[in-house]
Design a protein around this motif. Structure first.
Motif, mmCIF file in Angstrom:
data_model
loop_
_atom_site.group_PDB
_atom_site.id
_atom_site.type_symbol
_atom_site.label_atom_id
_atom_site.label_comp_id
_atom_site.label_asym_id
_atom_site.label_seq_id
_atom_site.Cartn_x
_atom_site.Cartn_y
_atom_site.Cartn_z
ATOM 1 N N ARG A 103 42.678 47.758 22.804
ATOM 2 C CA ARG A 103 42.566 49.155 22.365
ATOM 3 C C ARG A 103 42.226 50.085 23.521
ATOM 4 N NH1 ARG A 103 38.468 48.626 17.583
ATOM 5 N NH2 ARG A 103 38.058 46.631 18.549
ATOM 6 N N GLY A 104 41.722 49.514 24.572
ATOM 7 C CA GLY A 104 41.393 50.238 25.797
ATOM 8 C C GLY A 104 41.484 49.247 26.931
ATOM 9 N N PRO A 105 41.196 49.666 28.151
ATOM 10 C CA PRO A 105 41.252 48.707 29.258
ATOM 11 C C PRO A 105 40.215 47.600 29.086
ATOM 12 C CG PRO A 105 40.286 50.778 29.978
ATOM 13 C CD PRO A 105 40.767 50.992 28.577
ATOM 14 N N GLU A 106 40.550 46.417 29.558
ATOM 15 C CA GLU A 106 39.641 45.266 29.498
ATOM 16 C C GLU A 106 39.506 44.696 30.899
ATOM 17 O OE1 GLU A 106 39.633 41.780 26.464
ATOM 18 O OE2 GLU A 106 40.860 41.182 28.179
ATOM 19 N N PHE A 107 38.273 44.492 31.315
ATOM 20 C CA PHE A 107 37.975 43.963 32.639
ATOM 21 C C PHE A 107 37.279 42.619 32.483
ATOM 22 C CE2 PHE A 107 37.916 48.528 32.652
ATOM 23 C CZ PHE A 107 38.668 48.870 33.757
ATOM 24 N N ILE A 108 37.725 41.632 33.261
ATOM 25 C CA ILE A 108 37.151 40.287 33.215
ATOM 26 C C ILE A 108 36.824 39.842 34.634
ATOM 27 C CG2 ILE A 108 37.676 37.838 32.770
ATOM 28 C CD1 ILE A 108 39.442 38.755 30.474
ATOM 29 N N TYR A 109 35.653 39.214 34.796
ATOM 30 C CA TYR A 109 35.295 38.578 36.064
ATOM 31 C C TYR A 109 34.837 37.165 35.745
ATOM 32 C CZ TYR A 109 33.077 37.328 40.408
ATOM 33 O OH TYR A 109 32.737 36.667 41.559
ATOM 34 N N LEU A 110 35.563 36.162 36.224
ATOM 35 C CA LEU A 110 35.257 34.769 35.926
ATOM 36 C C LEU A 110 34.108 34.274 36.798
ATOM 37 C CD1 LEU A 110 36.801 33.105 33.787
ATOM 38 C CD2 LEU A 110 37.658 31.754 35.660
ATOM 39 N N ILE A 111 33.065 33.782 36.161
ATOM 40 C CA ILE A 111 31.858 33.326 36.861
ATOM 41 C C ILE A 111 31.911 31.832 37.152
ATOM 42 C CG2 ILE A 111 29.340 33.094 36.671
ATOM 43 C CD1 ILE A 111 29.467 35.667 34.905
ATOM 44 N N GLU A 112 32.363 31.068 36.161
ATOM 45 C CA GLU A 112 32.483 29.616 36.370
ATOM 46 C C GLU A 112 33.579 29.052 35.483
ATOM 47 O OE1 GLU A 112 29.204 27.483 33.579
ATOM 48 O OE2 GLU A 112 28.350 28.661 35.207
ATOM 49 N N GLY A 113 34.116 27.898 35.878
ATOM 50 C CA GLY A 113 35.155 27.243 35.112
ATOM 51 C C GLY A 113 36.530 27.808 35.417
ATOM 52 N N ALA A 114 37.434 27.629 34.457
ATOM 53 C CA ALA A 114 38.820 28.069 34.632
ATOM 54 C C ALA A 114 39.368 28.593 33.309
ATOM 55 C CB ALA A 114 39.681 26.917 35.130
ATOM 56 N N ALA A 115 40.265 29.575 33.422
ATOM 57 C CA ALA A 115 40.934 30.144 32.255
ATOM 58 C C ALA A 115 42.363 30.484 32.643
ATOM 59 C CB ALA A 115 40.203 31.395 31.769
ATOM 60 N N VAL A 116 43.180 30.759 31.625
ATOM 61 C CA VAL A 116 44.567 31.163 31.845
ATOM 62 C C VAL A 116 44.814 32.403 31.001
ATOM 63 C CG1 VAL A 116 47.001 30.502 31.665
ATOM 64 C CG2 VAL A 116 45.274 28.773 32.243
ATOM 65 N N GLN A 117 45.308 33.462 31.653
ATOM 66 C CA GLN A 117 45.648 34.703 30.951
ATOM 67 C C GLN A 117 47.078 35.077 31.303
ATOM 68 O OE1 GLN A 117 43.407 38.281 31.986
ATOM 69 N NE2 GLN A 117 43.665 39.040 29.903
ATOM 70 N N THR B 17 39.271 23.912 30.549
ATOM 71 C CA THR B 17 38.086 23.182 31.025
ATOM 72 C C THR B 17 36.767 23.768 30.551
ATOM 73 O OG1 THR B 17 37.959 24.571 32.990
ATOM 74 C CG2 THR B 17 39.272 22.561 33.168
ATOM 75 N N GLY B 18 36.816 24.949 29.944
ATOM 76 C CA GLY B 18 35.615 25.708 29.636
ATOM 77 C C GLY B 18 35.364 26.708 30.752
ATOM 78 N N CYS B 19 34.731 27.831 30.413
ATOM 79 C CA CYS B 19 34.459 28.850 31.426
ATOM 80 C C CYS B 19 33.410 29.828 30.935
ATOM 81 C CB CYS B 19 35.731 29.598 31.801
ATOM 82 S SG CYS B 19 36.411 30.641 30.476
ATOM 83 N N VAL B 20 32.898 30.605 31.877
ATOM 84 C CA VAL B 20 32.013 31.732 31.575
ATOM 85 C C VAL B 20 32.544 32.928 32.339
ATOM 86 C CG1 VAL B 20 29.666 32.672 31.791
ATOM 87 C CG2 VAL B 20 29.989 30.248 31.245
ATOM 88 N N PHE B 21 32.672 34.076 31.638
ATOM 89 C CA PHE B 21 33.109 35.281 32.318
ATOM 90 C C PHE B 21 32.369 36.500 31.780
ATOM 91 C CE2 PHE B 21 36.268 34.597 28.919
ATOM 92 C CZ PHE B 21 36.322 35.842 28.296
#
Length: 102
Positions: free
Chosen positions: A52-66, A92-96
């Motif tokens: 609905r608006g801009p989304e910002f992500i910063y991955l702290i640990e683990g891995a993700a796919v977008q 693998t699991g992650c934190v962001f």
């Protein structure tokens, strides 16, 4: 309210209302924007959703796919207003950290 301060270490994880296998810590909200820590269990995924608006992500640990892009610790991603996430997931699991429009 002009400022909000939260010690993320003191906040409890709560189950996400968006999908199973995901937990969040609500860090604050203001002017239609919210900030959260998000923790994915291995294999968890977000369902199809539109921003609905801009989304910002910063991955702290683990891995993700977008949108087919592999993200690991230290990677950042920005999704513009109106974009659609078809299959954001973490094998693998992650934190962001994320900031998004309410």
């Amino acid at each position: 309210m002009h400022y909000q301060f939260n010690d993320a270490n003191a906040l409890a994880w709560r189950p996400s209302t968006f999908a199973e296998g995901i937990e969040v810590k609500d860090l604050g909200s203001s002017d239609g924007q919210s900030m959260q820590l998000v923790r994915f269990a291995a294999g968890a995924s977000f369902p199809l959703h539109r921003h609905r608006g801009p989304e910002f992500i910063y991955l702290i640990e683990g891995a993700a796919v977008q949108e087919g892009q592999a993200l690991s610790a230290g990677w950042a991603a920005v999704a513009a207003t109106g974009t659609t996430d078809a299959y954001f997931h973490s094998p693998t699991g992650c934190v962001f950290l994320t900031v998004y429009s309410d």
